[in-house]
Design an enzyme around this catalytic site. Structure first.
Site, PDB file in Angstrom:
ATOM      1  N   GLY A1251       0.831  -1.204   0.000  1.00 25.11           N
ATOM      2  CA  GLY A1251       0.000   0.000   0.000  1.00 25.11           C
ATOM      3  C   GLY A1251       0.852   1.235   0.000  1.00 25.11           C
ATOM      4  O   GLY A1251       2.074   1.184  -0.178  1.00 25.11           O
ATOM      5  N   GLY A1252       0.181   2.381   0.172  1.00 21.29           N
ATOM      6  CA  GLY A1252       0.902   3.636   0.164  1.00 21.29           C
ATOM      7  C   GLY A1252       1.867   3.751   1.324  1.00 21.29           C
ATOM      8  O   GLY A1252       2.874   4.444   1.247  1.00 21.29           O
ATOM      9  N   GLY A1254       3.483   1.085   2.939  1.00 20.24           N
ATOM     10  CA  GLY A1254       4.625   0.195   2.820  1.00 20.24           C
ATOM     11  C   GLY A1254       4.205  -1.189   2.370  1.00 20.24           C
ATOM     12  O   GLY A1254       3.155  -1.387   1.755  1.00 20.24           O
ATOM     13  N   LYS A1271       4.416  -5.321   8.757  1.00 20.31           N
ATOM     14  CA  LYS A1271       4.122  -4.142   7.934  1.00 20.31           C
ATOM     15  C   LYS A1271       5.329  -3.225   7.988  1.00 20.31           C
ATOM     16  O   LYS A1271       5.707  -2.728   9.046  1.00 20.31           O
ATOM     17  CB  LYS A1271       2.873  -3.431   8.462  1.00 20.31           C
ATOM     18  CG  LYS A1271       2.417  -2.271   7.613  1.00 20.31           C
ATOM     19  CD  LYS A1271       1.097  -1.704   8.168  1.00 20.31           C
ATOM     20  CE  LYS A1271       0.585  -0.566   7.325  1.00 20.31           C
ATOM     21  NZ  LYS A1271      -0.704  -0.040   7.849  1.00 20.31           N
ATOM     22  N   ASP A1393     -10.400   5.770   8.072  1.00 25.78           N
ATOM     23  CA  ASP A1393     -10.146   5.061   6.808  1.00 25.78           C
ATOM     24  C   ASP A1393     -10.859   3.710   6.808  1.00 25.78           C
ATOM     25  O   ASP A1393     -10.311   2.710   6.348  1.00 25.78           O
ATOM     26  CB  ASP A1393      -8.641   4.882   6.608  1.00 25.78           C
ATOM     27  CG  ASP A1393      -8.291   4.503   5.167  1.00 25.78           C
ATOM     28  OD1 ASP A1393      -9.108   4.778   4.268  1.00 25.78           O
ATOM     29  OD2 ASP A1393      -7.222   3.931   4.941  1.00 25.78           O
TER      30      ASP A1393
END
Length: 1553
Positions: A1251-1252, A1254, A1271, A1393
């Protein structure tokens, strides 16, 4: 029951019958009773010409007034044949006579009218047969108003002079066995209509025929009446109600007969007056091409013209009272000339451009409040093109208005220069009133030019010469100046450009309010005195103020030096050199921006004008590609108050509220033109006009600002599309037409009159009155400030408005307001006493080794005045603190520890001991978080101030009062802020001195003996404690004993209960503190891990073993221009101290520090984006060695890099051999509670996501072989992280700093740390667990969820189809529980989110302990009171989180996103996938049009209702998750039961069981 219902229905029916007017029908004949009785039992209402009537059928002997006859015959009685013959003969004779009588009646009416108007009709155009000559209309009632008024107001029955219409009803019942003579009777009926009554249903035919005859009869009479009176409005209404062309032709013929008979018998002139009604009838009947209806008193555009005059070529409707042009006018396809001048039209429909043959459109002498008159003045061709461009979405209009900002210090000549540019003389005697007036517009200047010598005819900036007036030189040289309070707005024009000149007051007291009026698309005149030796310092402030507001783009700044008459050429040359070398770089324009002028002789002004005009064109401040809808919006808003000068309010305190009305009335737009008003001579019309003017006047007074929803409606009426609204708003805001801010407190407000807002602000903070003492305004003093300016009923609204703009803050429960900008510059009086008592000098604290210190500094290249005042109010809202005192540039507070909160809860439980026995001193206050949450960011938490007439000490009848205080605490579920207001005791006026700004490098003033021995928490009580101090010392001592007992019961044997004895006299005040227990010595580790004993030789603040946490936040401003390159010229200093404990033990310190930094960063990023900001961290080792000198400062990036390199310390720059622990100097970036893993403890398997933020890998913990997810934060473009080898995953964080921007590095790391911090505090089965973190690069070790995320499940249609209904409900419940847990945290966690990719599936077995988990907290925030920031993924985000950068929101945004997740689980689709709009269009539709996904038609009604509640546009209407979980559980239980009882097993089971 049925009888009661029938009775109720009958009563209701009778009541409805009484609501309508009645029309009577007389029933005659042998069978009349049958008809009358039958018709009474049925509904017989009908509508004629927009009015509803009820037909009542009367017996002929009831002597009622009737309008129609029904003659009945017995169809089975042979005698009815002869009766029919006689009746028909009689009715035929009456019809002939009545027609003659009607003509005589109309003739007489017209004769009376004509005879009284013979003198005026001769001037009317003659009636000719030439087709090229339109029919002239000049109604006779213009010349005979007395007769007209009599005819219009008389109550005439609905009938005519002629006979009533009649028809026959022949009773021929089928159930009657007698012989029928129906055919014979009917044969003699002739032309009269008849009905055969066969059975009970025949009443319908009777009613239908009755209705038709009455309608025809009434319309015929009304047509005759309208034509006779010349009432076009009535005629149009009749025609639109449904008249056949034959009826109109018949009316036309009758009208011509009357007119010509009148002409031949009574008219002595050669011309003939034809009424407008006759002209309209002729045009309709004969399909005419010309129609002239001028001066016909028409109040609305006759739709009959559009519907029935399609061949019109020329239409003249001037000199009427028409208010609206219908869109349907485009049906007149052949129209070439349209004259609508001298009416009351406010708007022009854009569709008028579809009249392709239209050549002449006259609209002069109309208000046109909602359509730009400037476009109308350009002619028909331009107007039609303007309308067409808007409809076609073209942006090709020119905007030549430029905002010109006059800024600078006080007394530099801004106002004089502004007047010279306008083109007016300057009169010293009138300067005061001119400056204090809210606005001097060009129109008012011209209108008073004949009587005022200060105004001349030149009214524009152009290339022509301007008349100048010499003012005596001594006026300027001697310092005789004009003071502008706040902001004054003027306007002046040239052929190419129109300037809106904003004259900003130069006094520093107004600087905090200037930020609301500075905009990016402006041309700035920075004015200074050349003969001022410190002019560079003045220029420097304004240059940076403008730059801070302009963001990344450079503004256009002209540097204008005044007072050149007293300067030598050398001084001018030196000033120019200083400007070029230091300031010209801040202006977008580099050439010809330095100007020297004389406001006495006018030297240099003409050249300055030329440069302003030239630069406006060159820099594209004159826009040539804007949508025409912007111009319409400006016009509509100007009509409501956005036009400067329309609603000026005098600043004179002597003016009464009535003068406010008068001044507004004179400037409000007239409802009628001068020409049309001359015709409104009747008293009723004049009264109506007066009422309309008063209504508009009241509206104009109220509408200084409107709410955003009202503004959106204006945008819609201005033909703006949803996606154009933001650009249009920014455009008008930058020009200064309106003010609108995207900040959380102001986004629902649109200020229509910026001048008025400036006046309101300046009236409160002006230097010209002294009612506000030490920043506190007593509302009782508002009469002296606002009396005569604004109505007293408006004062509460004005105070609320000023709260929105952070100018004042009303204190709850008190008639007082806090004015932060008027707080004392430095700690003085009691503020200084509190500060010296509570804040031990750093040197003394460090020498005795009982304190641990850390903090940070924010360094600014520049900071506008008013920054700290805004920060202060935000600090007051941080929970878990106890405010001690504050001043303009500083605040001192205590940080509450967990033990404080426990004790506060116990105090609340034992609050019964605090029964009120006397009145508590008014300055005592307390505030819980529960209370603070009831206040919006626009309303600060409750603050209580003591009276200005009461000393801050306890006052009683005795000479001394003993009081006991405890630490401020809170309950286990809420934190509290105790806010100590400023003292309002009588303090002598002070003179500002050099700032007393504490920092790490300077020691505070030594505490006096009285202050050092006082309690740190003296004069405060806990939340919710209604504590009152008795007037006798005995009761006070009992209270002290009780408090001591409570503390001992809490197990705080080592803590002190301080007793403060205060003696209040007129000359002295003493304070003593008596410890009750002996405090043991507690060792504290320093940065070198050496245990240092605590010396107990300092004040009582330090003698207690109880941990104490303090913070001091101060703002340091630069002193002069020479210090502009000093790092400390603008610095925000934060110093935190922990007494008798360490940062390791008290996590409250780290939490507060994080919240404080978040508050500061939010304010800077939201309101001061153009500033250069750096953050440094002082070295605690240097402070311990010598607190009196400046310590070494670490860069924040260096500390982060050290952590990522696996180092727990950094080295002091002054002593490179001394390591300093990072967690001691920057606890906000260290997460010590989270376990740390090393590479040899983790086994990587494969990458499972990206994802944005990592990469995400699946792995295992080597110790127990459990599955985990790792992550990683991407710090560089390397692909090393894709490798599964542990060694390849290591990365040097310094590489990132070398290859990328350091700010980006810090920002990404802080986001990573933020997510770790959020997840480390969450522990719930429906939230993905955090096991620990890794460094170099930053990584999170998390729980592995094996079934993937919800998004991919829904994308796999086969897997999604396998989900059962009860499993879907189970997933919904699990997700709701996880979100509910987050929202129950203190403070609540806002995920921000929530979407299907962030919902992970633990199991697809609905009976498993856990089925769904929430993950990805990268955007999560703790909602102190609200959060802000622009978010993406608009399909899932709440309306308040998308489209606006600085809009604030609460945890309710997650409730909205949860509704979208429910929709996804329910349908398997992504929200809004059914639509095909662009992103910006989507955002506008979601925000403004309430666009939502379409729920399935078979959705459970309860679930559908729940989803719609959750995605409500208004966050307050979204339910709590307690309610949501309850509803979902009930739905699932019902579904399981339904599924169980519907199962085949139960269906086949014996019913007896």
């Amino acid at each position: 029951m049925d009888l009661e219902q029938d009775e109720w229905m009958s009563q209701r029916q009778r009541q409805q019958q009484m609501e309508f007017s009645r029309i009577g029908i007389e029933v005659i004949g042998s069978k009349k009773d049958l008809i009358v009785n039958s018709m009474k039992n049925h509904e017989t209402t009908l509508t004629i010409i927009n009015e509803t009537y009820r037909i009542v059928y009367y017996d002929q002997y009831e002597s009622k007034f009737t309008s129609c006859n029904i003659i009945t015959f017995d169809g089975k009685d042979k005698r009815s044949i002869k009766k029919m013959k006689r009746v028909v003969q009689k009715l035929s004779n009456e019809s002939t006579n009545s027609s003659h009588q009607f003509d005589l009646h109309s003739h007489a009416l017209l004769q009376s009218s004509s005879s009284s108007s013979s003198s005026s009709t001769s001037s009317s155009p003659s009636l000719t047969s030439s087709p090229s000559s339109p029919i002239s209309t000049s109604p006779p009632y213009h010349s005979s108003p007395q007769l007209l008024e009599h005819l219009l107001h008389q109550q005439q029955p609905i009938t005519s002079v002629g006979s009533k219409p009649s028809f026959f009803v022949i009773i021929n019942l089928y159930n009657d066995d007698r012989q029928s003579y129906m055919s014979e009777i009917v044969s003699f009926a002739g032309s009269f209509q008849f009905i055969e009554w066969r059975n009970d249903e025949s009443w319908k035919e009777v009613f239908k025929l009755s209705s038709n005859l009455l309608t025809y009869h009434v319309k015929k009479n009304e047509l005759a009446r309208a034509c006779t009176l010349g009432d076009i409005n009535l005629l149009d209404e009749i025609i639109l109600s449904g008249c056949s062309k034959s009826q109109l032709k018949e009316a036309q013929g009758a009208g011509y007969t009357i007119v010509f008979n009148s002409y031949t018998s009574y008219s002595s002139g050669s011309s003939l007056v034809v009424s407008g009604t006759m002209a309209l009838l002729c045009a309709i009947v004969e399909n005419g091409t010309f129609l002239l209806l001028s001066k016909s008193n028409i109040t609305r555009f006759p739709m009959s013209i559009i519907n029935m005059c399609s061949q019109l070529v020329e239409l003249d409707m001037s000199n009427n009272r028409i208010t609206e042009i219908p869109i349907e006018i485009t049906e007149l396809k052949f129209l070439k000339n349209l004259n609508l001048s001298d009416n009351l039209i406010n708007d022009i429909p854009l569709e008028i451009c579809n009249l392709t043959l239209l050549k002449v459109l006259l609209l002069n002498e109309n208000p046109l409040n909602n359509f730009p008159s400037s476009i109308v003045e350009l002619g028909t061709k331009k107007l039609l093109s303007f309308c067409r461009n808007i409809l076609e979405g073209k942006s090709c209009e020119t905007w030549n208005k430029v905002k010109l900002m006059f800024v600078g210090e006080e007394g530099v000549g801004k106002t004089r220069l502004c007047k010279l540019l306008i083109g007016s003389k300057y009169n010293k005697k009138k300067s005061s009133s001119s400056s204090s007036s809210s606005l001097s517009s060009l129109s008012s200047a011209l209108s008073s030019s004949s009587s005022s010598s200060s105004i001349i005819n030149s009214n524009s900036i152009s290339n022509s010469n301007i008349n100048m007036v010499n003012i005596k030189n001594e006026n300027q040289v001697t310092g005789d100046t004009v003071s502008t309070e706040g902001v004054n707005i003027h306007d002046f024009k040239s052929k190419k450009v129109e300037f809106y000149a904003w004259d900003f007051g130069g006094q520093q007291i107004f600087y905090p309010t200037h930020q609301f009026f500075l905009t990016t698309q402006s041309l700035y005149l920075l004015i200074f005195r050349v003969n001022d030796s410190n002019f560079a310092e003045r220029v420097n402030y304004w240059v940076h103020q403008i730059k801070a507001k302009s963001g990344i783009s450079l503004p256009i700044i002209f540097f204008v030096g005044t007072h050149i008459d007293s300067c030598t050429p050398e001084q001018l040359s030196m000033a120019e050199s200083i400007l070029k070398s230091n300031f010209i770089k801040y202006s977008r324009v580099k050439q010809n921006v330095i100007n020297f002028v004389s406001c006495v002789t006018g030297k240099g002004v003409k050249e300055l004008k030329k440069r302003l005009i030239h630069e406006s064109e060159k820099s594209r401040l004159i826009k040539k590609d804007i949508p025409g809808s912007y111009i319409i919006l400006e016009q509509r808003l100007s009509n409501r108050g956005a036009n400067q000068g329309r609603m000026s309010i005098s600043n004179s305190a002597s003016n009464s509220s009535s003068s406010l009305l008068n001044s507004s009335s004179s400037s409000s737009p007239s409802l009628t033109s001068k020409k049309s008003s001359s015709h409104l001579k009747h008293s009723q019309q004049q009264q109506q006009q007066h009422q309309q003017q008063q209504q508009q006047l009241q509206q104009s007074i109220k509408e200084k600002y409107i709410d955003y929803d009202d503004y959106l409606n204006e945008c819609k009426l201005s033909y703006l599309k949803p996606h154009e609204i933001k650009d249009a708003t920014d455009f008008l805001h930058n020009l200064g037409i309106i003010l609108h801010f995207d900040s959380p407190k102001l986004n629902n407000l649109v200020v229509l009159d910026p001048q008025w807002l400036a006046d309101v602000m300046s009236s409160l903070i002006t230097f010209s009155h002294s009612w506000i003492k030490l920043g506190i305004l007593n509302h009782s003093d508002l009469q002296s400030i606002w009396g005569g300016r604004y109505k007293q009923t408006l004062w509460p609204s004005l105070l609320k408005l000023l709260e929105k703009f952070e100018v004042s803050y009303q204190l709850p429960n008190l008639s007082k307001s806090l004015i932060p900008s008027l707080l004392p510059d430095d700690p003085i009086g009691e503020i200084l006493e509190i500060k010296d008592r509570e804040w031990v000098p750093l040197k003394l604290a460090m020498e005795n080794n009982y304190v641990q210190v850390f903090g940070c500094d924010y360094h600014f290249s520049f900071m506008p005045l008013g920054f700290f005042a805004r920060l202060l109010l935000r600090i007051l809202l941080i929970q878990g603190i106890d405010i001690k005192t504050y001043w303009k540039d500083g605040v001192l507070l205590d940080i509450l520890t967990p033990s404080d909160k426990i004790k506060q809860q116990q105090l609340l439980q034992k609050k019964s001991i605090f029964e009120p026995t006397t009145t508590l001193s008014p300055f005592l206050c307390s505030l819980s978080l529960t209370d603070s949450q009831n206040y919006s960011p626009l309303e600060p938490p409750p603050l209580i101030l003591n009276s200005p007439r009461v000393n801050r000490k306890f006052i009683s009848n005795s000479t001394s009062t003993t009081s006991t205080t405890t630490s401020t605490t809170s309950t286990s579920t809420t934190s509290s802020n105790n806010i100590t207001p400023l003292s309002m005791s009588s303090i002598t006026p002070y003179s500002p001195t050099s700032p007393r700004t504490p920092s790490f490098s300077s020691s505070s003033t030594t505490t006096s003996s009285s202050s050092s021995s006082s309690s740190p928490s003296s004069q405060f009580c806990g939340v919710g404690c209604h504590r009152n101090i008795n007037k006798n010392n005995g009761s006070s001592n009992e209270l002290i004993k009780t408090l001591t007992k409570i503390n001992n019961q809490n197990g705080s044997s080592g803590e002190l209960i301080k007793t403060t004895t205060t003696t209040s006299t007129s000359t002295s005040t003493t304070s003593t503190t008596t410890p009750t227990t002996t405090t043991p010595t507690i060792p504290i580790k320093n940065n070198n891990n050496k245990k240092l004993p605590i010396n107990r030789t300092v004040s009582s603040l330090c003698l207690t073993a109880k941990p104490k946490l303090q913070a001091l936040i101060t703002f340091i401003k630069k002193k002069s221009f020479e210090q502009s390159h000093d790092n400390d010229s603008y610095k925000l200093n934060i110093q935190v101290r922990t007494y008798n404990t360490t940062i390791d033990k008290e996590h409250s310190v780290s939490l507060f520090f994080q919240q404080l930094l978040f508050t500061i960063d939010t304010l800077i990023s939201g309101s001061y984006q153009g500033l250069e900001v750096t953050r440094t961290i002082p070295c605690t080792h240097c402070i311990q060695l010598n607190p009196t000198i400046e310590p070494y400062h670490f860069d924040l990036g260096d500390c982060i890099s050290a952590l990522e390199d696996g180092r727990s310390h950094v080295y002091c720059g002054n002593d490179p051999n001394t390591p300093v622990r990072i967690d001691y100097i920057a606890p906000d970036i260290c997460l010590k509670k989270v376990p740390t893993f090393t590479d040899d403890q983790i086994l990587y398997e494969r990458q499972i996501g990206e994802g944005g933020f990592g990469l995400i890998h699946k792995g295992k913990l080597i110790s127990n072989k459990s599955d985990i997810a790792i992550k990683s934060l991407i710090l560089c473009n390397s692909n090393n992280n894709n490798n599964s080898n542990n060694n390849n995953n290591s990365n040097n964080s310094n590489n990132f700093k070398n290859n990328n921007n350091e700010d980006e590095f810090i920002e990404k790391f802080q986001e990573f740390q933020h997510e770790v911090f959020i997840m480390s505090n969450l522990n719930h089965p429906n939230i993905v667990k955090l096991y620990g973190l890794m460094h170099n690069p930053p990584r999170m070790v998390m729980e592995y969820v094996e079934h993937g995320d919800l998004y991919h499940l829904c994308q796999d249609k086969e897997r999604y189809a396998s989900l059962g209904w009860t499993l879907k409900l189970r997933l919904m419940i699990d997700i709701a529980k996880g979100i509910g847990y987050m929202q129950n945290q203190n403070p609540p966690i806002v995920h921000r989110d929530l979407r299907s990719p962030n919902i992970f599936l633990k199991s697809l077995d609905e009976n498993s302990p856990v089925c769904a988990k929430i993950a990805d907290f990268g955007l999560s925030q703790q909602s102190v009171y609200s959060v802000s920031g622009l978010l993406g993924n608009f399909q899932w985000m709440a309306p308040e989180t998308i489209g606006v950068e600085d809009e604030s929101y609460t945890e309710k945004v997650d409730t909205y996103s949860f509704a979208m997740i429910l929709f996804t689980i329910l349908t398997g689709e992504i929200p809004f996938d059914e639509y095909s709009f662009g992103k910006m269009q989507f955002i506008n539709l979601i925000r403004e049009e309430n666009l939502r996904p379409t729920l399935p038609f078979d959705c459970d009604p309860r679930l559908s209702n729940l989803i719609q509640l959750c995605w409500s546009t208004n966050p307050k209407k979204r339910p709590s998750f307690t309610f949501i979980i309850k509803e979902l559980l009930e739905i699932r239980i019902d579904s399981i039961q339904t599924s169980y009882f519907d199962s085949p097993f139960l269906k086949n089971y014996p019913a007896s069981i």
